[in-house]
Design a protein around this motif. Structure first.
Motif, PDB file in Angstrom:
ATOM      1  N   VAL A 139      -6.561   3.973  27.884  1.00  0.00           N
ATOM      2  CA  VAL A 139      -8.227   4.275  26.841  1.00  0.00           C
ATOM      3  C   VAL A 139      -6.386   4.663  24.965  1.00  0.00           C
ATOM      4  O   VAL A 139      -6.693   4.092  24.546  1.00  0.00           O
ATOM      5  N   PHE A 140      -5.883   5.457  25.508  1.00  0.00           N
ATOM      6  CA  PHE A 140      -5.600   5.411  24.257  1.00  0.00           C
ATOM      7  C   PHE A 140      -4.488   4.571  23.237  1.00  0.00           C
ATOM      8  O   PHE A 140      -4.365   4.413  22.459  1.00  0.00           O
ATOM      9  N   GLY A 141      -3.646   4.140  24.425  1.00  0.00           N
ATOM     10  CA  GLY A 141      -2.878   3.307  23.866  1.00  0.00           C
ATOM     11  C   GLY A 141      -3.636   1.945  23.661  1.00  0.00           C
ATOM     12  O   GLY A 141      -3.291   0.972  22.574  1.00  0.00           O
ATOM     13  N   ALA A 142      -4.295   1.626  24.247  1.00  0.00           N
ATOM     14  CA  ALA A 142      -5.439   0.444  23.823  1.00  0.00           C
ATOM     15  C   ALA A 142      -6.082   0.351  22.507  1.00  0.00           C
ATOM     16  O   ALA A 142      -6.626  -0.539  21.942  1.00  0.00           O
ATOM     17  N   ALA A 143      -5.953   1.315  21.921  1.00  0.00           N
ATOM     18  CA  ALA A 143      -7.166   2.052  20.961  1.00  0.00           C
ATOM     19  C   ALA A 143      -6.395   1.561  19.715  1.00  0.00           C
ATOM     20  O   ALA A 143      -6.358   0.703  18.999  1.00  0.00           O
ATOM     21  N   TYR A 144      -4.647   1.886  19.542  1.00  0.00           N
ATOM     22  CA  TYR A 144      -4.005   1.282  19.280  1.00  0.00           C
ATOM     23  C   TYR A 144      -4.083   0.056  18.479  1.00  0.00           C
ATOM     24  O   TYR A 144      -3.936  -0.750  17.767  1.00  0.00           O
ATOM     25  N   ASP A 145      -3.700  -0.805  20.039  1.00  0.00           N
ATOM     26  CA  ASP A 145      -3.765  -1.704  19.892  1.00  0.00           C
ATOM     27  C   ASP A 145      -5.181  -2.906  19.757  1.00  0.00           C
ATOM     28  O   ASP A 145      -4.865  -3.822  18.804  1.00  0.00           O
ATOM     29  N   ALA A 146      -6.101  -2.939  19.783  1.00  0.00           N
ATOM     30  CA  ALA A 146      -7.363  -2.720  18.662  1.00  0.00           C
ATOM     31  C   ALA A 146      -7.682  -3.302  17.323  1.00  0.00           C
ATOM     32  O   ALA A 146      -8.052  -3.484  16.631  1.00  0.00           O
ATOM     33  N   SER A 147      -6.150  -1.980  16.644  1.00  0.00           N
ATOM     34  CA  SER A 147      -5.883  -1.769  14.953  1.00  0.00           C
ATOM     35  C   SER A 147      -5.371  -2.969  15.272  1.00  0.00           C
ATOM     36  O   SER A 147      -4.267  -2.697  13.589  1.00  0.00           O
ATOM     37  N   ALA A 148      -4.275  -3.533  15.593  1.00  0.00           N
ATOM     38  CA  ALA A 148      -2.525  -4.113  15.504  1.00  0.00           C
ATOM     39  C   ALA A 148      -3.628  -5.715  14.578  1.00  0.00           C
ATOM     40  O   ALA A 148      -4.338  -6.047  14.354  1.00  0.00           O
TER      41      ALA A 148
ATOM     42  N   THR B  26       6.756 -16.733  22.921  1.00  0.00           N
ATOM     43  CA  THR B  26       5.944 -16.685  21.738  1.00  0.00           C
ATOM     44  C   THR B  26       4.752 -18.389  21.053  1.00  0.00           C
ATOM     45  O   THR B  26       3.858 -17.999  21.476  1.00  0.00           O
ATOM     46  N   ARG B  27       4.788 -18.778  22.513  1.00  0.00           N
ATOM     47  CA  ARG B  27       4.400 -19.978  23.383  1.00  0.00           C
ATOM     48  C   ARG B  27       3.065 -19.433  23.702  1.00  0.00           C
ATOM     49  O   ARG B  27       2.047 -19.710  23.445  1.00  0.00           O
ATOM     50  N   PHE B  28       2.938 -19.391  24.761  1.00  0.00           N
ATOM     51  CA  PHE B  28       2.066 -17.711  26.224  1.00  0.00           C
ATOM     52  C   PHE B  28       1.097 -16.923  24.046  1.00  0.00           C
ATOM     53  O   PHE B  28       0.425 -17.067  24.452  1.00  0.00           O
ATOM     54  N   SER B  29       2.211 -16.706  23.581  1.00  0.00           N
ATOM     55  CA  SER B  29       1.573 -15.595  22.405  1.00  0.00           C
ATOM     56  C   SER B  29       0.294 -16.320  21.090  1.00  0.00           C
ATOM     57  O   SER B  29      -0.515 -16.097  21.951  1.00  0.00           O
ATOM     58  N   ALA B  30       0.585 -17.334  21.369  1.00  0.00           N
ATOM     59  CA  ALA B  30       0.185 -18.615  20.555  1.00  0.00           C
ATOM     60  C   ALA B  30      -1.547 -18.758  21.592  1.00  0.00           C
ATOM     61  O   ALA B  30      -2.401 -20.115  20.226  1.00  0.00           O
ATOM     62  N   GLN B  31      -1.148 -18.817  22.961  1.00  0.00           N
ATOM     63  CA  GLN B  31      -2.634 -19.131  23.782  1.00  0.00           C
ATOM     64  C   GLN B  31      -3.568 -17.879  23.808  1.00  0.00           C
ATOM     65  O   GLN B  31      -4.734 -18.276  24.276  1.00  0.00           O
ATOM     66  N   ARG B  32      -3.495 -17.052  23.166  1.00  0.00           N
ATOM     67  CA  ARG B  32      -4.331 -15.490  22.928  1.00  0.00           C
ATOM     68  C   ARG B  32      -5.458 -16.365  22.339  1.00  0.00           C
ATOM     69  O   ARG B  32      -4.824 -17.106  21.089  1.00  0.00           O
ATOM     70  N   SER B  33      -6.805 -14.949  21.555  1.00  0.00           N
ATOM     71  CA  SER B  33      -7.451 -15.979  20.732  1.00  0.00           C
ATOM     72  C   SER B  33      -6.830 -15.425  19.089  1.00  0.00           C
ATOM     73  O   SER B  33      -6.519 -14.246  19.105  1.00  0.00           O
ATOM     74  N   ALA B  34      -6.702 -16.119  17.870  1.00  0.00           N
ATOM     75  CA  ALA B  34      -7.014 -16.195  17.242  1.00  0.00           C
ATOM     76  C   ALA B  34      -7.370 -15.022  16.300  1.00  0.00           C
ATOM     77  O   ALA B  34      -7.233 -14.391  15.449  1.00  0.00           O
ATOM     78  N   ASP B  35      -8.283 -14.113  16.889  1.00  0.00           N
ATOM     79  CA  ASP B  35      -8.908 -12.905  16.402  1.00  0.00           C
ATOM     80  C   ASP B  35      -8.558 -12.219  17.115  1.00  0.00           C
ATOM     81  O   ASP B  35      -8.051 -11.734  18.476  1.00  0.00           O
ATOM     82  N   PRO B  36      -7.852 -10.825  16.430  1.00  0.00           N
ATOM     83  CA  PRO B  36      -7.191  -9.738  16.779  1.00  0.00           C
ATOM     84  C   PRO B  36      -7.719  -9.166  17.686  1.00  0.00           C
ATOM     85  O   PRO B  36      -7.775  -8.579  18.628  1.00  0.00           O
ATOM     86  N   ARG B  37      -9.014  -8.826  17.409  1.00  0.00           N
ATOM     87  CA  ARG B  37     -10.201  -7.394  18.057  1.00  0.00           C
ATOM     88  C   ARG B  37     -10.432  -8.542  19.616  1.00  0.00           C
ATOM     89  O   ARG B  37     -10.520  -7.643  20.100  1.00  0.00           O
ATOM     90  N   ALA B  38     -10.761  -9.766  19.246  1.00  0.00           N
ATOM     91  CA  ALA B  38     -11.193 -10.285  21.020  1.00  0.00           C
ATOM     92  C   ALA B  38      -9.147 -10.068  21.944  1.00  0.00           C
ATOM     93  O   ALA B  38      -9.654 -10.207  23.134  1.00  0.00           O
ATOM     94  N   ALA B  39      -8.415 -10.751  21.005  1.00  0.00           N
ATOM     95  CA  ALA B  39      -6.996 -10.479  21.770  1.00  0.00           C
ATOM     96  C   ALA B  39      -6.836  -9.124  22.432  1.00  0.00           C
ATOM     97  O   ALA B  39      -7.014  -8.970  23.753  1.00  0.00           O
ATOM     98  N   ALA B  40      -7.272  -8.320  22.391  1.00  0.00           N
ATOM     99  CA  ALA B  40      -7.373  -6.681  21.955  1.00  0.00           C
ATOM    100  C   ALA B  40      -7.834  -6.766  23.433  1.00  0.00           C
ATOM    101  O   ALA B  40      -7.900  -6.077  24.344  1.00  0.00           O
ATOM    102  N   ASP B  41      -9.003  -6.540  23.465  1.00  0.00           N
ATOM    103  CA  ASP B  41     -10.265  -7.158  24.161  1.00  0.00           C
ATOM    104  C   ASP B  41      -9.940  -7.399  25.505  1.00  0.00           C
ATOM    105  O   ASP B  41      -9.854  -7.048  26.250  1.00  0.00           O
TER     106      ASP B  41
END
Lengths: 218, 218
Positions: free
Chosen positions: A156-165, A183-198
Motif C-alpha cells: 500500500v505504501f509503495g503503491a501510494a507513491y506510484d499513484a503520484s508518478a 518501452t514498447r510494453f510501457s506504451a501499452q499502459r493507460s496514458a492516464d498515470p493515475r489509471a495506470a497506477a491503479d
C-alpha cells in the motif's frame, strides 16, 4: 479526550484560535507536506497555528504526541467495514484499497508513519485488531497474521507513491535502445498515470491475496 | 561518459578535490539522508563536495541530473543475474530481495526514486529490460509485464521502510485492551525487528509471486 475537554479554554480570548486535535493534526500535516518532516517542531507548529507554544503544550506534550495524533487521524479514515460483511480475502482487498487512497493524499507522511509505533493511537490499534480477528477467524494466527498486515501495508505504501508518478516516468528519453521491449510494453499502459497506477496496484494486490488464499485455504 | 572524461580537469589545482560521478552521487545521497531532500541543491552539493558551484556544473547541469545519477548508481547495485539462470518466478523473487536490500540502506531516497522518470538512467533501463524480457519469455506481455514490475517495486519500497521500524512498533503501550489479539500475535514475531521484517517481506513476496504464477501459468 483530555485534549478535547481542554479545547474550550481559549474562549475568553477570541483572538487566539481555539485548538482542537483536528486543527493541530491538520497544521502538522501541512508542515510535513509543504516543508518536509524535519521542519515539524513544536515551535513551527505553534507558529503555523498562530498560537503561543505554551498554548500548544496544553494539547500535545511533544513532537511524538503530534505524530501519534496524525497517525490516529489518518488511520480512522481507513475503511475496515468490509471485515463485517465480506470473506477475509475480499475484505483484505477493500481495506488495502481504502488504506492506499488515504495515503495517496499524504505521501509525505509515509516515511514517518511506516515506522511509527502504534502506542497511544487508539484508531490504529482498533484497525489492526479488526484485521487480525478476521484473519484469526480464517485460521491464520500468530506471527503470520501480523506479517500479512505488514506485507499488505508495504504494498500500500509503495503503491501510494506510484499513484503520484509523472506521466513520463517510463519514457526512456534518448536511451530507448537500451530497453526496447520495456518501452514498447510501457506504451501499452493507460496514458492516464493515475489509471495506470491503479491497474498495477490491483494486479499486485489480487496476486498477493490470491497467493495468501492458496497458502492458507485448507 | 562526458562527465567521467571531464573528471580529470581539476588536476592543475590539487587543493580542489577531483569530482567523479561516484563522489557527486555519494555526496548527494549524504545530503538527502542527513538533511532531507529539500536541502539538496546545486549550492549545497557543491558545499558538501568542497568545490565551487562552477566546478560542479561541469559534471551535472541540474538537480534533476544529480537525481538521475543517484538512481543510476543505486540501481546498478541491484542484482538481476538470477534472470539468466532461474525460472522467472524465482528470478523475480531474487531481484526483489536484492532491490529491497539496496533501498533499506537508502530509505530517505525512496520518496524521490519511486516517482523519478527513468530517462537518462542507463542502469535503470537495462534492469527494467532484463525483467521485462524474462516476463515476455514466460508469455507475460504488454501492460501486465510493466505492472508486475511496478507492483513488485511497490512492495519492495514499503518493505524497505519496515526493515528500519523500531522494536516496539507494535507495542500498544497502555492501550492493549483495544487490540488484545493483535498484541498477542505480535508478541509471537521475532524479537529482532530486522528478522521480523524479513519474515513479513518473504511471506508477502512469496504470496505475490505465487499469485502471479497462478494467474499466468497456462
Amino acid at each position: 479526550m483530555t485534549q478535547q475537554a481542554r479545547s474550550g479554554r481559549g474562549r475568553g480570548r477570541p483572538s487566539s484560535p481555539i485548538l482542537t486535535r483536528e486543527r493541530v493534526s491538520q497544521a502538522a500535516i501541512r508542515i510535513v507536506t509543504e516543508q518536509g518532516y524535519r521542519h515539524l517542531t513544536m515551535a513551527s507548529l505553534a507558529r503555523e497555528l498562530g498560537v503561543a507554544a505554551s498554548a500548544l503544550y496544553n494539547h500535545v506534550a511533544s513532537k511524538r504526541d503530534v505524530l501519534v495524533l496524525i497517525q490516529d487521524r489518518i488511520n480512522e479514515q481507513i475503511d475496515c467495514s468490509a471485515f463485517d460483511t465480506e470473506p477475509w480475502e475480499q475484505a483484505l482487498g477493500q481495506w488495502a484499497r481504502s488504506y492506499r487512497r488515504c495515503f495517496m493524499e499524504h505521501t509525505a507522511l509515509i516515511p514517518v508513519m511506516a515506522v511509527l509505533p502504534v502506542a497511544d493511537s487508539p484508531q490504529t490499534l482498533r484497525m489492526y485488531e479488526r484485521v487480525t480477528l478476521a484473519l484469526r477467524d480464517a485460521g491464520i494466527v500468530g506471527a503470520d497474521a501480523v506479517d500479512i498486515i505488514v506485507g499488505v501495508e508495504a504494498l500500500v505504501f509503495g503503491a501510494a507513491y506510484d499513484a503520484s508518478a509523472p506521466t513520463d516516468i517510463f519514457d526512456p528519453g534518448g536511451l530507448e535502445d537500451l530497453a526496447p521491449t520495456f518501452t514498447r510494453f510501457s506504451a501499452q499502459r493507460s496514458a492516464d498515470p493515475r489509471a495506470a497506477a491503479d491497474r498495477a496496484f490491483e494486479l499486485a494486490l489480487e496476486a498477493l491475496i490470491s497467493g495468501l488464499r492458496q497458502k492458507y485455504a485448507g
